[in-house]
Design an enzyme around this catalytic site. Sequence first.
Site, short mmCIF file in Angstrom:
data_model
loop_
_atom_site.label_atom_id
_atom_site.label_comp_id
_atom_site.label_asym_id
_atom_site.label_seq_id
_atom_site.Cartn_x
_atom_site.Cartn_y
_atom_site.Cartn_z
N GLU A 71 0.67 -1.14 0.07
CA GLU A 71 0.01 0.01 -0.07
C GLU A 71 0.78 1.42 0.00
O GLU A 71 0.57 2.17 0.91
CB GLU A 71 -0.91 0.18 1.33
N GLU A 74 -5.75 -7.48 -1.86
CA GLU A 74 -6.66 -7.39 -0.71
C GLU A 74 -8.04 -6.64 -1.15
O GLU A 74 -8.08 -5.71 -1.92
CB GLU A 74 -5.97 -6.29 0.20
#
Length: 527
Positions: A212, A332
């Site tokens: 991320e 995710e």
Amino acid sequence: MFRSLRRALCVAVAAFLLPLAGVQPAGAAGPGDGTATGATADTATTRAAAAGEGYWHTSGRKILDAAGQPVRIAGINWFGFETDVRVAHGLWARDYKGMLDQIKSLGYNTVRVPYSDDILKPGALPGSINHDGINTDLRGLTSLQVLDRIVAHAGRAGLKIVLDRHRPDAAAQSALWYTDAVPESTWITNLKALAARYKGDSTVIGIDPHNEPRDPACWGCGDTARDWRLAAERAGNAVLSVNPELLVFVEGVQSHNGVNGWWGGNLMGVAEHPVRLDVPGRLVYSAHDYATSVAQQPWFNDPSFPANMPGIWDKYWGYVFKQNIAPVWLGEFGTTLQSGVDQRWLSALVSYLRSTSQHGADGFHWTFWSWNPNSGDTGGILKDDWTTVDTVKDGYLADIKAPGFAAGDPGGPGNPGDPGGPGDPGDTAECAAAYTVSSDWGGGFNADVKVTNTGTVPLTSWKVTWTWNGAQRVTSMWNASYTQSGATVTAVNAGHNGALAAGASTSLGFGGAPGGGSVPSVMCTAT
């Protein structure tokens, strides 16, 4: 996104529950009831020759196995090595072999394993492992040695592993791939060390170099201190210099050219600035996407939601796959499923992922967040006892699990099994349906159909049919699959909502266009 909040809840719950389980916490941990549920029967430990064998490589938007067969990652995230217990969570309650066998039995074929660079420090030891009758072979091992055991058993079970550098240290995620305490040189050294550690073991198919990236990270801006695309090239080529067989999973950033998205979920920059690796056929792009239980986004408030979502996904990351640039892995995605918005989001996302799949292999790849129940803003596939499966959440994913690759035993732990026939002779299987328009903005509309078991026996499946008196067409549907012929629509239950007890209800929803149509009569057929 906002994983710090998620981890904070994990820590708070763990501090209360771990002493009750008879296992002393070593820093952050998750909930567990202390029940020592031993490993499941070792039925999944013999690998059969099947699609997915060996190392994998890419060709266009496909991932291919060593024999050139298309394969699709349909997996789960099992976190913990990135936290201050430095090991996968749940080992205070379960045996790691049983955990992996259960993952396999549910039809997942890949495990994404988040870690922090702390586990590569000399002598780094795990905490919160129950060695009393379970996990006895992990006693005295370092965190890396426990990871070795997990990789070894995953391989025997027919599972693949993707290693995810989730944090530079156990304290928190970082926006950039480096921090003052963990410079880029350490990051790359550790990535190469892991690539070397598992070289020759094709259970580990690849590495996700940094989780991320977010502002101030950029894509293609040319600033070597912030340009994640350039850093991903440096990291990916370093990994491939040690093991050229690995896949390199490169996540997006948060914002590009002023367009903001989820952390790691924005791959818009790939169109003009693709990642360049020294070894061809090793690049997979990765995105993350979440629902409102993680954070609000403007698209959730669009009156056309969820019909607007395929366009959003196409813009941020789906185009990379659809234009045959490279494979795309949704590394995710998850939700607590508590709100109706989140339920519609997950159903729409599953439909989007499924719509690209041809013959069960050529499609988007994914690993759901998470296996763990102690993810504060999403929950997990397991419930808080670390054994019971959330069959509703798992059911949403049933249609996109990869057929033919590492297929599990359908009678494994947590599976509901065959609910059986409609009942004894004389019992009646009946249902009724009610159609309601929830919003209409002229150019389109959203509607719901509530299905109720009005008979005396449980239903195993149902379908509903209606005919519009105008030119309406379904544009997207959630909690059911559908066909449309002219003005007539037939919708069939999804995998998670076909079984209905007598008197129970469920619902499907859909977006359509144009708006302004009258409410049709709906016929429900029970089976």
